[in-house]
Design a protein around this motif. Sequence first.
Motif, PDB file in Angstrom:
ATOM      1  N   THR A   1       0.845  -1.191   0.000  1.00 37.38           N
ATOM      2  CA  THR A   1       0.000   0.000   0.000  1.00 37.38           C
ATOM      3  C   THR A   1       0.880   1.240   0.000  1.00 37.38           C
ATOM      4  O   THR A   1       2.111   1.138  -0.046  1.00 37.38           O
ATOM      5  CB  THR A   1      -1.004  -0.001   1.177  1.00 37.38           C
ATOM      6  OG1 THR A   1      -1.938   1.087   1.005  1.00 37.38           O
ATOM      7  CG2 THR A   1      -0.304   0.131   2.522  1.00 37.38           C
TER       8      THR A   1
ATOM      9  N   VAL B   1       1.829  12.855  -6.813  1.00 36.94           N
ATOM     10  CA  VAL B   1       1.310  11.798  -5.940  1.00 36.94           C
ATOM     11  C   VAL B   1       0.964  10.564  -6.757  1.00 36.94           C
ATOM     12  O   VAL B   1       1.188   9.427  -6.336  1.00 36.94           O
ATOM     13  CB  VAL B   1       0.089  12.302  -5.129  1.00 36.94           C
ATOM     14  CG1 VAL B   1      -0.557  11.160  -4.370  1.00 36.94           C
ATOM     15  CG2 VAL B   1       0.522  13.383  -4.156  1.00 36.94           C
TER      16      VAL B   1
ATOM     17  N   LYS C   1       2.519   6.106  -6.538  1.00 39.45           N
ATOM     18  CA  LYS C   1       1.944   4.757  -6.555  1.00 39.45           C
ATOM     19  C   LYS C   1       2.738   3.846  -7.505  1.00 39.45           C
ATOM     20  O   LYS C   1       2.921   2.666  -7.250  1.00 39.45           O
ATOM     21  CB  LYS C   1       0.472   4.810  -6.965  1.00 39.45           C
ATOM     22  CG  LYS C   1      -0.322   3.582  -6.549  1.00 39.45           C
ATOM     23  CD  LYS C   1      -1.735   3.536  -7.158  1.00 39.45           C
ATOM     24  CE  LYS C   1      -2.808   3.925  -6.178  1.00 39.45           C
ATOM     25  NZ  LYS C   1      -4.180   3.615  -6.676  1.00 39.45           N
TER      26      LYS C   1
ATOM     27  N   ALA D   1      -4.747   2.778   0.498  1.00 32.35           N
ATOM     28  CA  ALA D   1      -4.790   2.900   1.957  1.00 32.35           C
ATOM     29  C   ALA D   1      -6.219   3.071   2.474  1.00 32.35           C
ATOM     30  O   ALA D   1      -6.457   2.967   3.677  1.00 32.35           O
ATOM     31  CB  ALA D   1      -3.926   4.073   2.401  1.00 32.35           C
ATOM     32  N   ASP D   2      -7.164   3.341   1.579  1.00 30.62           N
ATOM     33  CA  ASP D   2      -8.559   3.481   2.020  1.00 30.62           C
ATOM     34  C   ASP D   2      -9.363   2.215   1.718  1.00 30.62           C
ATOM     35  O   ASP D   2     -10.566   2.284   1.493  1.00 30.62           O
ATOM     36  CB  ASP D   2      -9.215   4.714   1.389  1.00 30.62           C
ATOM     37  CG  ASP D   2      -9.231   4.650  -0.127  1.00 30.62           C
ATOM     38  OD1 ASP D   2      -8.488   3.827  -0.712  1.00 30.62           O
ATOM     39  OD2 ASP D   2      -9.988   5.431  -0.752  1.00 30.62           O
TER      40      ASP D   2
ATOM     41  N   SER E   1      -8.179   1.523  -9.790  1.00 25.83           N
ATOM     42  CA  SER E   1      -6.781   1.256  -9.455  1.00 25.83           C
ATOM     43  C   SER E   1      -6.539   1.178  -7.945  1.00 25.83           C
ATOM     44  O   SER E   1      -5.414   1.297  -7.485  1.00 25.83           O
ATOM     45  CB  SER E   1      -5.873   2.316 -10.087  1.00 25.83           C
ATOM     46  OG  SER E   1      -6.200   3.593  -9.577  1.00 25.83           O
ATOM     47  N   GLY E   2      -7.597   0.937  -7.192  1.00 25.39           N
ATOM     48  CA  GLY E   2      -7.452   0.805  -5.743  1.00 25.39           C
ATOM     49  C   GLY E   2      -7.018  -0.589  -5.302  1.00 25.39           C
ATOM     50  O   GLY E   2      -6.514  -0.768  -4.195  1.00 25.39           O
TER      51      GLY E   2
ATOM     52  N   ASP F   1      -7.336  11.459 -16.169  1.00 24.37           N
ATOM     53  CA  ASP F   1      -8.086  11.943 -15.000  1.00 24.37           C
ATOM     54  C   ASP F   1      -7.166  12.623 -13.975  1.00 24.37           C
ATOM     55  O   ASP F   1      -7.582  12.922 -12.861  1.00 24.37           O
ATOM     56  CB  ASP F   1      -8.895  10.810 -14.349  1.00 24.37           C
ATOM     57  CG  ASP F   1      -8.012   9.740 -13.703  1.00 24.37           C
ATOM     58  OD1 ASP F   1      -6.767   9.845 -13.791  1.00 24.37           O
ATOM     59  OD2 ASP F   1      -8.574   8.802 -13.111  1.00 24.37           O
TER      60      ASP F   1
ATOM     61  N   HIS G   1     -13.759  -0.557  -0.384  1.00 23.36           N
ATOM     62  CA  HIS G   1     -12.937   0.582  -0.789  1.00 23.36           C
ATOM     63  C   HIS G   1     -13.707   1.869  -0.484  1.00 23.36           C
ATOM     64  O   HIS G   1     -14.749   2.105  -1.066  1.00 23.36           O
ATOM     65  CB  HIS G   1     -12.639   0.451  -2.292  1.00 23.36           C
ATOM     66  CG  HIS G   1     -11.672   1.467  -2.801  1.00 23.36           C
ATOM     67  ND1 HIS G   1     -11.243   1.522  -4.097  1.00 23.36           N
ATOM     68  CD2 HIS G   1     -11.033   2.501  -2.177  1.00 23.36           C
ATOM     69  CE1 HIS G   1     -10.406   2.512  -4.265  1.00 23.36           C
ATOM     70  NE2 HIS G   1     -10.267   3.133  -3.113  1.00 23.36           N
TER      71      HIS G   1
ATOM     72  N   LYS H   1     -13.155  10.096   3.762  1.00 26.05           N
ATOM     73  CA  LYS H   1     -12.540   8.838   4.174  1.00 26.05           C
ATOM     74  C   LYS H   1     -13.003   8.458   5.584  1.00 26.05           C
ATOM     75  O   LYS H   1     -13.459   9.322   6.346  1.00 26.05           O
ATOM     76  CB  LYS H   1     -11.009   8.984   4.150  1.00 26.05           C
ATOM     77  CG  LYS H   1     -10.425   9.389   2.796  1.00 26.05           C
ATOM     78  CD  LYS H   1     -10.774   8.406   1.702  1.00 26.05           C
ATOM     79  CE  LYS H   1     -10.055   8.719   0.399  1.00 26.05           C
ATOM     80  NZ  LYS H   1     -10.666   8.010  -0.744  1.00 26.05           N
TER      81      LYS H   1
HETATM   82  O1  LIG Z   1      -2.478  12.481  -0.464  1.00 31.60           O
HETATM   83  C1  LIG Z   1      -2.518  11.282  -0.785  1.00 31.60           C
HETATM   84  C2  LIG Z   1      -3.425  10.780  -1.717  1.00 31.60           C
HETATM   85  C3  LIG Z   1      -3.420   9.428  -2.003  1.00 31.60           C
HETATM   86  N1  LIG Z   1      -2.556   8.583  -1.384  1.00 31.60           N
HETATM   87  C4  LIG Z   1      -2.507   7.142  -1.711  1.00 31.60           C
HETATM   88  O2  LIG Z   1      -3.088   6.957  -2.999  1.00 31.60           O
HETATM   89  C5  LIG Z   1      -4.287   6.197  -2.876  1.00 31.60           C
HETATM   90  C6  LIG Z   1      -5.339   6.713  -3.857  1.00 31.60           C
HETATM   91  O3  LIG Z   1      -5.953   7.889  -3.388  1.00 31.60           O
HETATM   92  P1  LIG Z   1      -7.461   7.884  -2.834  1.00 31.60           P
HETATM   93  O4  LIG Z   1      -7.650   9.114  -2.037  1.00 31.60           O
HETATM   94  O5  LIG Z   1      -7.711   6.582  -2.173  1.00 31.60           O
HETATM   95  O6  LIG Z   1      -8.273   7.976  -4.187  1.00 31.60           O
HETATM   96  P2  LIG Z   1      -9.766   7.408  -4.426  1.00 31.60           P
HETATM   97  O7  LIG Z   1     -10.728   8.218  -3.662  1.00 31.60           O
HETATM   98  O8  LIG Z   1      -9.775   5.944  -4.179  1.00 31.60           O
HETATM   99  O9  LIG Z   1      -9.982   7.707  -6.004  1.00 31.60           O
HETATM  100  C7  LIG Z   1      -9.692   7.046  -7.212  1.00 31.60           C
HETATM  101  O10 LIG Z   1      -8.772   7.818  -7.962  1.00 31.60           O
HETATM  102  C8  LIG Z   1      -7.412   7.719  -7.567  1.00 31.60           C
HETATM  103  C9  LIG Z   1      -6.562   8.599  -8.472  1.00 31.60           C
HETATM  104  O11 LIG Z   1      -6.632   8.161  -9.800  1.00 31.60           O
HETATM  105  C10 LIG Z   1      -6.956   6.287  -7.617  1.00 31.60           C
HETATM  106  O12 LIG Z   1      -5.639   6.224  -7.088  1.00 31.60           O
HETATM  107  C11 LIG Z   1      -7.858   5.432  -6.759  1.00 31.60           C
HETATM  108  O13 LIG Z   1      -7.459   4.074  -6.786  1.00 31.60           O
HETATM  109  C12 LIG Z   1      -9.301   5.589  -7.261  1.00 31.60           C
HETATM  110  O14 LIG Z   1     -10.166   4.777  -6.508  1.00 31.60           O
HETATM  111  C13 LIG Z   1      -4.665   6.309  -1.413  1.00 31.60           C
HETATM  112  O15 LIG Z   1      -5.508   5.276  -0.977  1.00 31.60           O
HETATM  113  C14 LIG Z   1      -3.316   6.273  -0.757  1.00 31.60           C
HETATM  114  O16 LIG Z   1      -2.798   4.973  -0.733  1.00 31.60           O
HETATM  115  C15 LIG Z   1      -1.659   9.082  -0.449  1.00 31.60           C
HETATM  116  O17 LIG Z   1      -0.879   8.333   0.141  1.00 31.60           O
HETATM  117  N2  LIG Z   1      -1.666  10.426  -0.180  1.00 31.60           N
END
Ligand SMILES: O=c1ccn([C@@H]2O[C@H](COP(=O)(O)OP(=O)(O)O[C@H]3O[C@H](CO)[C@@H](O)[C@H](O)[C@H]3O)[C@@H](O)[C@H]2O)c(=O)[nH]1
Length: 381
Positions: free
Chosen positions: A10, A84, A88, A105-106, A136-137, A162, A214, A220
């Motif tokens: 993660t 950011v 990943k 992480a969520d 992509s989660g 996106d 997810h 969150k």
């Molecule tokens: O400030 C940040 C933002 C994100 N993350 C990591 O990146 C992941 C993705 O970000 P998240 O906030 O979970 O995005 P989502 O709300 O899930 O939105 C969608 O869009 C994101 C960007 O394309 C994708 O990464 C996700 O998988 C997809 O579900 C997080 O879970 C973390 O693991 C961080 O560590 N710090």
Amino acid sequence: MPVTDQAFVTLATDDVYCQGALVLGQSLRNHKTSRKLAVLITPEVSSGMRSVLSSVFDEVVEVDVLDSADSVHLALMQRPELGVTFTKLHCWTLTHYSKCVFMDADTLVLCNVDELFDREEFSAAPDSGWPDCFNSGVFVFQPSLKTYNLLLQFAAEHGSFDGGDQGLLNSFFSNWATADIGKHLPFLYNLSSSSVYTYVPAFNHFGRDAKVVHFLGATKPWNYKYNLQTKRVMQDGTTSGSFHQLSFLALWWNIYSASILPLLEKLQKMEESKSEECKHAFNGVEVTLKKEKVSPYVASSLQKPELPEQTSEVNPTACSPEELAFKANEVSHFVSELSIHFKPAKPTPEDERRKWEEGRMDYMGKDAFEHIKKKLDAFLH
Ligand SMILES: O=c1ccn([C@@H]2O[C@H](COP(=O)(O)OP(=O)(O)O[C@H]3O[C@H](CO)[C@@H](O)[C@H](O)[C@H]3O)[C@@H](O)[C@H]2O)c(=O)[nH]1
Ligand SMILES: [Mn+2]
């Protein structure tokens, strides 16, 4: 038998996302994964949080927000918004593993999901908003520096439709939708808690088999407050949720309060203060326990592990009552409300020194020349 060359991976770029990473890691441990657990972090993550992470994860790997090791770097520098996102992509550099499963992480596992390692790169579940794209989660991948560099190059040339990693990865693995159904993970491996709304009959029919939740989107789990007595998330005007969403949120907080909070406390050596509030300060994160004296009678009833009603309905078969039960610990005797606040805490001297040593000075803030000069002047006079 433990499998040491495969890992769940993660990412957390700050102490806030670390809260999610910790709960995810703990949920994988609770369901007895036989694989290694790795977390990618960036320099911003505090030293306190790093040591908490290392008690849940086998490996805490620091990576740069932007990679600087190759020529693509220059092109990337023009596009800071993708920073950011690229973090990943660092998961492909974990080449000491032969195969990995990345999880945001969520996310949270509801049962053992080690069978994901039977899949090949690139396997993922459909996105609930645009099912011809994958989300992509949660995805299965094979670490490879070659793929990593191809991805960076692709990103520099094409960007992301996106602005995030999801658009980028969908463009890169563009035949996912049509080429091989074996690479389509069932939606149950990446159930977005909000899509429960949009197809209620399907959720009622299949939801009990959900394997991964997810919490995608802007709000969150750590943005909610949790009541330790009722084991429910507390709703105010700004939050809302269906019954099932609230159940998943309650499960997240159950794990947080039972397993993560004690780790944070151990680290901070919570002093026996008589004040109403006790705070744990990390970098930008503050866990607040609102204390309330509980009568001995209530306290003893808290110790009985009982099945939280909310979670039992969601997944009655996948998880045993023991697994779901909130383990009342000492904390619950005097704690009623738990919440995580996001305000910049003062960095520790250790964090400050590390930043200097890594050449990351706060030029605009406290390391600005005028401040340094002031200090020098004070010292000289
Ligand atoms: O400030 C940040 C933002 C994100 N993350 C990591 O990146 C992941 C993705 O970000 P998240 O906030 O979970 O995005 P989502 O709300 O899930 O939105 C969608 O869009 C994101 C960007 O394309 C994708 O990464 C996700 O998988 C997809 O579900 C997080 O879970 C973390 O693991 C961080 O560590 N710090
Ligand atoms: Mn996510």
